[in-house]
Design a protein around this motif. Structure first.
Motif: not given
Lengths: 272, 331
Positions: A28-34, A206-219, A229-234
């Motif tokens: 996996m990869e993590i970029r700065a500001g993400e 564990h809370i899906m709503a939090q992940a969608f609220q704050v994350a740019d990407r979900i792994i 490994d998907v972008r949250t908005d997709e």
């Protein structure tokens, strides 16, 4: 994607505990500001992965590459020196000491007199008071021992600690477990503030709503592998749940052993 | 509850042992004949020196979350080495240095080295090998005493040179030099514990080892240094004891461990680790020796002392428990 190497890159990380394979080759990869949300069922290997990144465990094989250079962290101190901050699920506070001592743990402000470092209590208290005030956290006295504080106040100290120190990459392992609704909202705000400074954030939840609220990407981690490994908005929560549980309703589980983005692409096509 | 009242209660709970000391001194002064005089108080402070210096190191180890049962034997070993090298009679080798005063720093350095070596051994087994501190230091308690008997052949060394005995006999401003030494040690180490990162880390490590490790503190080094300090201070205590008795016997210092433990517990140090302050330990030592002195003055048989001290330790632990409950209720 960009000319700069990613902030953190994991290559084929695996970890065995005796005969048990907790991680079976994670890339996996993590970029700065993400903000990356790390999801997965209990026992999927999320916490093991976080411990490897934060220096608490060493991988059995695989490489950790930070900003283009391979790293091998032998202890949390080394990871911290490289700019990786971690907020652990079970809080890392010394309840027998006061708020200031906990906030500065390991990084005390000192002044040398005749070569002997002397703690600068007033300077430290001022820094803590400002950091807590900026974050809107109210604690009656910074000189009370942490044992007299509530669970929410304790977690707020931990969160303020990472906001203040920052570094380059912040790992949050279930950071909002003890927080109420309002405090959680504030915690999510904190994450946004940190990201705005160009820091990478990995949050386990564990809370899906939090992940969608704050994350740019979900792994999604499943059985020690990256299952998605998907972008949250997709994507949608339903698709992510399928990846977590290995459900095949939408075909998400099929590609989980082949590569990172195939389940997501497959999903997007089917849902559009 | 107002913050002021809360602060007052907190202050009183934190300094309960000083309050007890004052009350006990007042009660003894009123009830025990000949107790209330400067000489008696000076004597209490002087008597406290040996156990006091030892209790500092013991308290540091206990605050860091470990235990050191070996300090008494370590002190005896340091005393015996001092006696063996520099005493002129008995088994003493009577090594003389030129100029004569050089014997002071040299013998002190040797005693500290001996103590630190035992501390390092303890630290190695407990911190590096992960063995139980209770077992490791119990073993040291036994083998170090055995070593004392072995190197002395069970005999004693007597008559240290005058150049070194001056430490045990000199007065400054009416107080024995020994008393000043123990006060000085307490001031120095209280400062280190309260004002330096090392002291802060000892408390933090004793409170939550995992958290300090995660925070990047070298917690193993803190634990190891605590053991070395305990050994080193026990060495100093033994050196002072040798000077005081002008030599050393194979059973020197037997029973000091109990007194040091009692003082540490009475002084408010929790055996769970992470809690306690050195000034409180000093008050604990003074309280212990005030009671010793009062019992002597009253002419009670010495065996009562042990019963009273045992009861006192129980009372101190009980008090500690009550204090916690009180704090939970009030704060």
């Amino acid at each position: 994607m960009s000319e700069n190497p990613p902030l953190l890159k994991l290559e084929a990380i695996s970890k065995n505990f005796g005969a048990i394979e907790a991680l079976k080759g994670v890339d996996m990869e993590i970029r700065a500001g993400e903000v990356v949300a790390l999801l997965g069922d209990n026992g999927a290997g999320k916490s093991t992965l976080v411990k490897i990144i934060s220096g608490g465990l060493r991988p059995s094989s695989g490489r950790i590459i930070m900003e283009g250079t391979p790293r091998d962290f032998a202890s949390p101190a080394e990871a911290k020196a490289a700019g990786i901050e971690t907020v652990y699920q079970d809080l890392s506070l010394c309840i027998n000491a006061d708020v200031v001592a906990n906030f500065f743990m390991g990084r005390e402000i000192t002044k040398r007199f005749f070569g002997i470092p002397i703690l600068q209590e007033r300077a430290m208290e001022a820094v803590v008071a400002k950091a807590l005030a900026d974050a809107g956290t109210r604690i009656p006295s910074l000189r009370t021992n942490v044992e007299h504080l509530s669970g929410g106040q304790r977690q707020a100290i931990e969160l303020n600690r990472f906001v203040h120190w920052g570094g380059k990459l912040v790992l949050l392992d279930e950071p909002f477990a003890a927080l109420g609704v309002e405090q959680t909202r504030r915690g999510l705000d904190m994450i946004r503030q940190v990201v705005a400074r160009g820091i990478g954030v990995v949050i386990i939840t564990h809370i899906m709503a939090q992940a969608f609220q704050v994350a740019d990407r979900i792994i999604v981690i499943r059985h020690g592998r990256v299952a998605g490994d998907v972008r949250t908005d997709e994507t949608t929560p339903e698709q992510v749940i399928d990846m977590i549980t290995g459900g095949t309703l939408s075909g998400a589980g099929k590609g989980r052993d082949q590569g990172n983005s195939s389940p997501a692409t497959g999903e997007r096509e089917s849902s559009q | 509850m107002t913050p002021a009242r809360r602060a007052t209660i907190e202050f009183l709970l934190d300094n309960l042992v000083w309050l007890m000391l004052i009350v006990v001194l007042i009660v003894f002064s009123l009830t025990v004949p000949r107790f209330f005089q400067f000489g008696i108080f000076a004597n209490i402070i002087e008597q406290s020196t040996f156990v006091g210096v030892m209790a500092i190191g013991l308290a540091i180890v206990i605050i860091s979350g470990n235990l050191d049962l070996s300090v008494e034997s370590t002190a005896a070993l340091a005393a015996m080495v001092t006696g063996l090298l520099f005493a002129t009679q008995g088994i003493g080798l009577g090594i003389a240095l030129e100029p004569a005063w050089l014997i002071l720093p040299v013998s002190l350095a040797i005693a500290m080295l001996v103590g630190a070596a035992v501390g390092m051994a303890n630290g190695f087994f407990v911190v590096r090998l992960g063995m139980s501190a209770f077992i490791v230091t119990l073993a040291s308690f036994i083998w170090v005493r055995g070593l004392v008997v072995a190197i002395s052949g069970g005999r004693s060394a007597q008559s240290l040179p005058a150049a070194i005995r001056v430490v045990g006999t000199a007065d400054i401003l009416g107080l024995p030099l020994l008393a000043w030494i123990s006060v000085g040690c307490f001031v120095l180490f209280s400062f280190i514990m309260a004002k330096t990162p090392f002291g802060r880390y000892v408390t933090l490590v004793g409170g939550n080892l995992e958290a300090t490790y995660r925070a990047g503190i070298n917690s193993n080094r803190i634990l190891f240094v605590s053991f070395v300090l305990a050994g080193l201070l026990a060495g100093v205590a033994g050196w002072l004891l040798a000077i005081r008795t002008s030599g050393a016997t194979a059973n020197l210092g037997v029973g000091m461990l109990f007194n040091a433990f009692a003082a540490v517990v009475i002084g408010g140090v929790s055996l769970k680790g992470g809690i306690g302050k050195l000034p409180g330990v000093y008050a604990g030592v003074l309280l212990l020796y005030s009671i010793h002195t009062a019992i002597n003055l009253m002419g009670l048989p010495a065996h009562y002392t042990q019963m009273i001290l045992g009861a006192l330790v129980l009372a101190a632990v009980l008090l500690d428990t009550l204090k916690l409950r009180l704090r939970e209720k009030l704060l």
